[in-house]
Design a protein around this motif. Structure first.
Motif, PDB file in Angstrom:
ATOM      1  N   ASP A  60     -13.014   5.988 -16.689  1.00 26.57           N
ATOM      2  CA  ASP A  60     -12.288   4.823 -17.228  1.00 26.57           C
ATOM      3  C   ASP A  60     -12.327   3.715 -16.179  1.00 26.57           C
ATOM      4  OD1 ASP A  60     -10.528   5.941 -19.775  1.00 26.57           O
ATOM      5  OD2 ASP A  60     -10.962   7.470 -18.271  1.00 26.57           O
ATOM      6  N   LYS A  61     -13.159   2.722 -16.453  1.00 24.73           N
ATOM      7  CA  LYS A  61     -13.476   1.692 -15.447  1.00 24.73           C
ATOM      8  C   LYS A  61     -12.261   0.863 -15.014  1.00 24.73           C
ATOM      9  CE  LYS A  61     -17.993   2.347 -15.322  1.00 24.73           C
ATOM     10  NZ  LYS A  61     -17.927   3.755 -14.946  1.00 24.73           N
ATOM     11  N   ASN A  62     -11.291   0.647 -15.914  1.00 20.76           N
ATOM     12  CA  ASN A  62     -10.178  -0.242 -15.526  1.00 20.76           C
ATOM     13  C   ASN A  62      -8.879   0.522 -15.232  1.00 20.76           C
ATOM     14  OD1 ASN A  62      -9.617   0.380 -18.205  1.00 20.76           O
ATOM     15  ND2 ASN A  62      -8.744  -1.623 -18.663  1.00 20.76           N
ATOM     16  N   ILE A  63      -9.016   1.827 -14.921  1.00 24.41           N
ATOM     17  CA  ILE A  63      -7.827   2.606 -14.551  1.00 24.41           C
ATOM     18  C   ILE A  63      -7.983   3.105 -13.117  1.00 24.41           C
ATOM     19  CG2 ILE A  63      -6.406   4.639 -15.052  1.00 24.41           C
ATOM     20  CD1 ILE A  63      -7.242   4.492 -17.943  1.00 24.41           C
ATOM     21  N   GLU A  64      -6.994   2.783 -12.269  1.00 22.76           N
ATOM     22  CA  GLU A  64      -6.984   3.360 -10.917  1.00 22.76           C
ATOM     23  C   GLU A  64      -5.722   4.218 -10.776  1.00 22.76           C
ATOM     24  OE1 GLU A  64      -6.306   0.758  -7.560  1.00 22.76           O
ATOM     25  OE2 GLU A  64      -4.667  -0.259  -8.584  1.00 22.76           O
ATOM     26  N   VAL A  65      -5.748   5.119  -9.819  1.00 23.90           N
ATOM     27  CA  VAL A  65      -4.616   6.015  -9.604  1.00 23.90           C
ATOM     28  C   VAL A  65      -4.173   5.908  -8.151  1.00 23.90           C
ATOM     29  CG1 VAL A  65      -3.806   8.403  -9.720  1.00 23.90           C
ATOM     30  CG2 VAL A  65      -5.573   7.621 -11.320  1.00 23.90           C
ATOM     31  N   GLU A  66      -2.869   5.719  -7.956  1.00 25.78           N
ATOM     32  CA  GLU A  66      -2.330   5.615  -6.590  1.00 25.78           C
ATOM     33  C   GLU A  66      -1.009   6.373  -6.542  1.00 25.78           C
ATOM     34  OE1 GLU A  66      -1.605   1.553  -5.505  1.00 25.78           O
ATOM     35  OE2 GLU A  66      -3.693   1.215  -4.899  1.00 25.78           O
ATOM     36  N   ALA A  67      -0.588   6.715  -5.311  1.00 25.76           N
ATOM     37  CA  ALA A  67       0.761   7.264  -5.127  1.00 25.76           C
ATOM     38  C   ALA A  67       1.680   6.123  -4.707  1.00 25.76           C
ATOM     39  CB  ALA A  67       0.733   8.332  -4.050  1.00 25.76           C
ATOM     40  N   PHE A  68       2.966   6.255  -5.025  1.00 27.38           N
ATOM     41  CA  PHE A  68       3.931   5.287  -4.502  1.00 27.38           C
ATOM     42  C   PHE A  68       5.222   6.016  -4.172  1.00 27.38           C
ATOM     43  CE2 PHE A  68       7.383   4.304  -7.583  1.00 27.38           C
ATOM     44  CZ  PHE A  68       6.965   5.054  -8.671  1.00 27.38           C
ATOM     45  N   SER A  69       6.003   5.383  -3.262  1.00 26.76           N
ATOM     46  CA  SER A  69       7.340   5.921  -2.986  1.00 26.76           C
ATOM     47  C   SER A  69       8.285   4.728  -2.916  1.00 26.76           C
ATOM     48  CB  SER A  69       7.342   6.704  -1.676  1.00 26.76           C
ATOM     49  OG  SER A  69       6.836   5.900  -0.645  1.00 26.76           O
ATOM     50  N   GLY A  70       9.564   4.999  -2.947  1.00 32.65           N
ATOM     51  CA  GLY A  70      10.532   3.898  -2.930  1.00 32.65           C
ATOM     52  C   GLY A  70      10.729   3.323  -4.317  1.00 32.65           C
ATOM     53  N   LEU A  71      11.268   2.111  -4.361  1.00 33.26           N
ATOM     54  CA  LEU A  71      11.549   1.495  -5.661  1.00 33.26           C
ATOM     55  C   LEU A  71      10.257   1.077  -6.362  1.00 33.26           C
ATOM     56  CD1 LEU A  71      14.582  -0.943  -5.115  1.00 33.26           C
ATOM     57  CD2 LEU A  71      14.551   1.149  -6.486  1.00 33.26           C
ATOM     58  N   LEU A  72      10.199   1.374  -7.655  1.00 35.09           N
ATOM     59  CA  LEU A  72       9.017   1.000  -8.445  1.00 35.09           C
ATOM     60  C   LEU A  72       8.803  -0.517  -8.424  1.00 35.09           C
ATOM     61  CD1 LEU A  72       6.782   1.727 -10.452  1.00 35.09           C
ATOM     62  CD2 LEU A  72       8.522   1.728 -12.261  1.00 35.09           C
ATOM     63  N   VAL A  73       9.894  -1.290  -8.511  1.00 32.63           N
ATOM     64  CA  VAL A  73       9.719  -2.754  -8.556  1.00 32.63           C
ATOM     65  C   VAL A  73       9.184  -3.301  -7.219  1.00 32.63           C
ATOM     66  CG1 VAL A  73      11.328  -3.261 -10.438  1.00 32.63           C
ATOM     67  CG2 VAL A  73      12.178  -3.163  -8.081  1.00 32.63           C
ATOM     68  N   ASP A  74       9.501  -2.623  -6.097  1.00 29.70           N
ATOM     69  CA  ASP A  74       8.950  -3.066  -4.807  1.00 29.70           C
ATOM     70  C   ASP A  74       7.433  -2.823  -4.777  1.00 29.70           C
ATOM     71  OD1 ASP A  74      11.412  -3.851  -3.956  1.00 29.70           O
ATOM     72  OD2 ASP A  74      11.805  -2.056  -2.749  1.00 29.70           O
ATOM     73  N   TYR A  75       7.053  -1.646  -5.275  1.00 26.65           N
ATOM     74  CA  TYR A  75       5.622  -1.316  -5.353  1.00 26.65           C
ATOM     75  C   TYR A  75       4.909  -2.314  -6.287  1.00 26.65           C
ATOM     76  CZ  TYR A  75       1.497   1.338  -6.834  1.00 26.65           C
ATOM     77  OH  TYR A  75       0.217   1.722  -7.144  1.00 26.65           O
ATOM     78  N   ALA A  76       5.549  -2.599  -7.443  1.00 22.37           N
ATOM     79  CA  ALA A  76       4.939  -3.533  -8.403  1.00 22.37           C
ATOM     80  C   ALA A  76       4.792  -4.917  -7.768  1.00 22.37           C
ATOM     81  CB  ALA A  76       5.790  -3.612  -9.674  1.00 22.37           C
ATOM     82  N   SER A  77       5.829  -5.371  -7.057  1.00 18.05           N
ATOM     83  CA  SER A  77       5.751  -6.734  -6.511  1.00 18.05           C
ATOM     84  C   SER A  77       4.705  -6.814  -5.395  1.00 18.05           C
ATOM     85  CB  SER A  77       7.136  -7.242  -6.089  1.00 18.05           C
ATOM     86  OG  SER A  77       7.336  -7.081  -4.722  1.00 18.05           O
ATOM     87  N   LYS A  78       4.563  -5.724  -4.593  1.00 21.82           N
ATOM     88  CA  LYS A  78       3.501  -5.718  -3.569  1.00 21.82           C
ATOM     89  C   LYS A  78       2.120  -5.863  -4.211  1.00 21.82           C
ATOM     90  CE  LYS A  78       5.638  -2.865  -0.268  1.00 21.82           C
ATOM     91  NZ  LYS A  78       5.926  -1.455  -0.364  1.00 21.82           N
ATOM     92  N   LYS A  79       1.966  -5.294  -5.405  1.00 23.31           N
ATOM     93  CA  LYS A  79       0.663  -5.379  -6.074  1.00 23.31           C
ATOM     94  C   LYS A  79       0.544  -6.626  -6.958  1.00 23.31           C
ATOM     95  CE  LYS A  79      -1.482  -1.647  -7.432  1.00 23.31           C
ATOM     96  NZ  LYS A  79      -2.497  -1.314  -6.408  1.00 23.31           N
ATOM     97  N   GLY A  80       1.640  -7.382  -7.054  1.00 25.95           N
ATOM     98  CA  GLY A  80       1.623  -8.586  -7.898  1.00 25.95           C
ATOM     99  C   GLY A  80       1.569  -8.269  -9.385  1.00 25.95           C
ATOM    100  N   ILE A  81       2.146  -7.120  -9.757  1.00 30.25           N
ATOM    101  CA  ILE A  81       2.119  -6.698 -11.174  1.00 30.25           C
ATOM    102  C   ILE A  81       3.530  -6.801 -11.766  1.00 30.25           C
ATOM    103  CG2 ILE A  81       1.664  -4.749 -12.733  1.00 30.25           C
ATOM    104  CD1 ILE A  81      -0.488  -3.816 -10.778  1.00 30.25           C
TER     105      ILE A  81
END
Ligand code: PNS
Length: 166
Positions: A60-81
């Motif tokens: 699946d060309k447009n799917i990537e997989v990563e691990a995250f920890s901490g608040l989901l919104v912090d992870y989302a904002s770091k990625k600009g999503i």
């Protein structure tokens, strides 16, 4: 639109894969984000869960997989999503998910929204926790795993067998 599909994925099931692919069809890019939660003791380590997901989405060309920890919104904002995707299987899921969506919107200052996809009826009864329970009891009892095989990708079935057979 870029989006994040977060979860524990312990392990990934065919229901998760269906939600991810259907979301990815609506997005430019989808990040499947695996929670590395120090307070839970998962059956599979975060590295194992990420590896099984990467294997499932290798084509699946447009799917990537990563691990995250901490608040989901912090992870989302770091990625600009700014979009979170979640699947809904039942009324129980709706009751559980709505507060998360409100928390995440408020925690992100109104920036991050959650969008939901209904689970396919044939996947509505599948969850990581029931898969873990059935696999543990079945492999200990030496039963065949035909039903389980219809619920998880082949690499996950092999990993469950490897971990729980002995
Ligand atoms: O597959 P799950 O266990 O239902 O996924 C839950 C998950 C990972 C989406 C949720 O626990 C989460 O986002 N955790 C990260 C920590 C966080 O941000 N908590 C506050 C959300 S209100």
């Amino acid at each position: 639109m870029n989006a994040i599909y977060p979860g524990s994925f312990d392990p990934v099931t065919n229901g998760h894969i269906d939600i991810a692919r259907r979301s990815a069809a609506l997005c430019t890019h989808l990040t499947v984000a695996v929670l590395d939660n120090l307070h839970k003791s998962p059956l599979f380590s975060v590295e194992e869960r990420v590896a099984m997901l990467r294997d499932a989405f290798r084509q699946d060309k447009n799917i990537e997989v990563e691990a995250f920890s901490g608040l989901l919104v912090d992870y989302a904002s770091k990625k600009g999503i700014m979009t979170i995707i979640r699947g809904l299987r039942s009324q129980d899921d709706i009751a559980k998910e709505l507060p998360y969506a409100i928390w995440n919107r408020q925690l992100s200052g109104g920036l991050v929204e959650t969008m939901y996809l209904p689970a396919e009826p044939s996947y509505q009864h599948i969850s990581g926790s029931i898969v873990r329970e059935v696999a543990a009891l079945q492999y200990r009892g030496g039963h065949n795993d035909k039903i389980l095989a219809s619920m998880v990708p082949p690499a996950v079935l092999a990993a469950l067998r490897e971990k729980l057979e002995h």
